[in-house]
Design a protein around this motif. Structure first.
Motif, PDB file in Angstrom:
ATOM      1  N   CYS A 200       0.811  -1.231   0.000  1.00  0.00           N
ATOM      2  CA  CYS A 200       0.000   0.000   0.000  1.00  0.00           C
ATOM      3  C   CYS A 200       0.841   1.275   0.000  1.00  0.00           C
ATOM      4  O   CYS A 200       0.426   2.270  -0.574  1.00  0.00           O
ATOM      5  CB  CYS A 200      -1.028  -0.006   1.115  1.00  0.00           C
ATOM      6  N   GLU A 246      -2.580  -7.027  -1.756  1.00  0.00           N
ATOM      7  CA  GLU A 246      -3.297  -6.035  -0.954  1.00  0.00           C
ATOM      8  C   GLU A 246      -4.471  -5.469  -1.725  1.00  0.00           C
ATOM      9  O   GLU A 246      -4.417  -5.343  -2.959  1.00  0.00           O
ATOM     10  CB  GLU A 246      -2.383  -4.863  -0.547  1.00  0.00           C
ATOM     11  N   HIS A 327      -6.268   3.006   8.486  1.00  0.00           N
ATOM     12  CA  HIS A 327      -5.203   3.989   8.762  1.00  0.00           C
ATOM     13  C   HIS A 327      -5.751   5.350   9.150  1.00  0.00           C
ATOM     14  O   HIS A 327      -4.986   6.259   9.420  1.00  0.00           O
ATOM     15  CB  HIS A 327      -4.328   4.190   7.514  1.00  0.00           C
ATOM     16  N   CYS A 349      -6.712  -0.988   4.311  1.00  0.00           N
ATOM     17  CA  CYS A 349      -6.208  -2.016   3.400  1.00  0.00           C
ATOM     18  C   CYS A 349      -6.348  -3.398   4.030  1.00  0.00           C
ATOM     19  O   CYS A 349      -6.479  -3.529   5.245  1.00  0.00           O
ATOM     20  CB  CYS A 349      -4.729  -1.766   3.070  1.00  0.00           C
TER      21      CYS A 349
HETATM   22 ZN   LIG Z   1      -1.408  -1.952   3.571  1.00  0.00          ZN
END
Ligand SMILES: [Zn+2]
Length: 379
Positions: A200, A246, A327, A349
């Motif tokens: 990511c 991912e 995140h 993710c």
């Molecule tokens: Zn990630």
């Protein structure tokens, strides 16, 4: 001469936490060549060149142990009705067959059955990413060290970073540098390139300093990832270079939050379909330096990380085969990615470790493709 030092693990810690604790303590000790946790005696052990100070070690173990206990993990889903894995030495068997071959420091080349299974697992995950509407990307392994610093990785996980150093200078200098390496002496290094530790970060880098118009953007890629594992690296479960699929979502907070639930549901479906003795639990990356307390508190507070954990035959410790990470605006801020109103985007993710899934499936169903779960018969 190597010395083995053992200390009692802090009371009340689970098996997985004790293994993790041993590995983590090994990072802060000098010259550790092996480490582990022995459940029979409840002790953490370390093999070093020079003897370790037992009292210091005990103190360090207690400090970390107390901090871990302050934040127990929670189980979010359970697939433990699936039979326990029984193929204990399957990795050794594949090595004997020549399907797993070490080709570099903490790396393995996969051939034969191992390659077949890893390919099918990856194809299964790619199909799921496409079903979620993800744009497929092909990513390079190199990124700028500056971007790695920007992501926060060099601050939080400096011990796992891999920087690439090129031989410096003009042809003559390069030849000289090469001969110095061959003869074993140090060379000055230019550390402007880094091997990417996640998929990511590279996708965020493609969006750095830009505006994301849609409510939600979904991307996916499978790529090699690099994490320095020191003495701990070796088998399919802990490679210095490994493959990861991912699926990443970027956009407005609510849409990202909803998509995180979609990724958790997908993770559950894949654990179910591959019939692994497994569960999903809230987790954290608990073990590093000063950011430890703050980072962990932050993660636990918002339930930001969930791990897919699988039993592996013959091991007391379960294995994380993937994780779902929320995140919030961390990468939106770090990479200056804004939404149409100028706010930093949120992101989440899921990452599936291909070699670890390979080990998990082999450990449950053995090396014969005909015995693998239906979804892997012709995925
Ligand atoms: Zn990630």
């Amino acid at each position: 001469m190597s010395v083995r030092t053992a200390v009692a693990a802090p009371a009340g810690l689970g098996e997985d936490a004790c293994h993790e604790l041993a590995r983590h303590l090994a990072w802060s000790l000098e010259g550790v060549t092996a480490c582990g946790f022995e459940s029979k005696t409840g002790s953490l052990w370390f093999v070093t060149e020079k003897p370790l100070d037992q009292a210091d070690l005990m103190q360090a173990a207690d400090d970390r142990g107390r901090a871990i206990q302050a934040f127990p993990s929670r189980r979010l889903a359970s697939f433990t009705k699936h039979p326990s894995p029984a193929y204990e030495n399957v990795e050794d068997l594949l090595r004997e067959r020549g399907d797993l071959k070490p080709v570099g420091p903490t790396t393995l080349a996969l051939g034969g059955t191992a390659a077949l299974l890893a390919t099918r697992l990856e194809r299964m995950m790619k199909t799921e990413a496409a079903k979620l509407g993800a744009d497929e990307w092909l990513l390079p392994s190199l990124m700028f060290t500056q971007d790695l610093a920007r992501s926060g990785y060099l601050r939080d996980f400096p011990h796992q970073a891999n920087l690439v150093c090129h031989l410096p200078g003009q042809p003559e200098d390069v030849k000289l540098a090469a001969s110095q390496i061959i003869s074993g002496s140090e060379i000055p290094s230019r550390l402007s390139s880094a091997l990417a530790p996640t998929v990511c970060y590279r996708l965020f880098t493609t969006l750095a300093d830009s505006v994301v118009e849609p409510e939600l953007m979904v991307q996916s890629a499978s790529a090699k990832c690099f994490r320095h594992e020191g003495a701990a690296g070796a088998g399919l479960d802990r490679l210095g270079e490994f493959s990861m699929r991912e699926i990443v979502a970027i956009g407005k907070p609510e849409a990202v939050s909803d998509f995180r639930d979609t990724l958790l549901a997908l993770s559950g479906r894949l654990l179910q379909a591959t019939r692994l003795h497994s569960w999903i639990e809230s987790a954290s990356d608990p073990f590093f330096t000063d950011v430890w307390e703050k980072g962990r508190l932050f993660q636990m507070g918002f339930d930001l990380k969930a791990e897919l954990r699988v039993r592996v035959a013959g091991r007391a410790e379960s294995l994380a085969v993937g994780s779902v990470n929320h995140h919030r605006d961390h990468f939106g801020l770090a990479f200056n990615i804004r939404d149409s109103t100028g706010d930093p985007v949120h992101s989440c993710c899921v990452g599936f470790g291909i070699e670890r899934w390979t080990l998990a499936v082999l450990s449950h169903f053995g090396p014969e493709p005909g015995d693998w779960p239906e979804i892997l018969q012709e995925a």
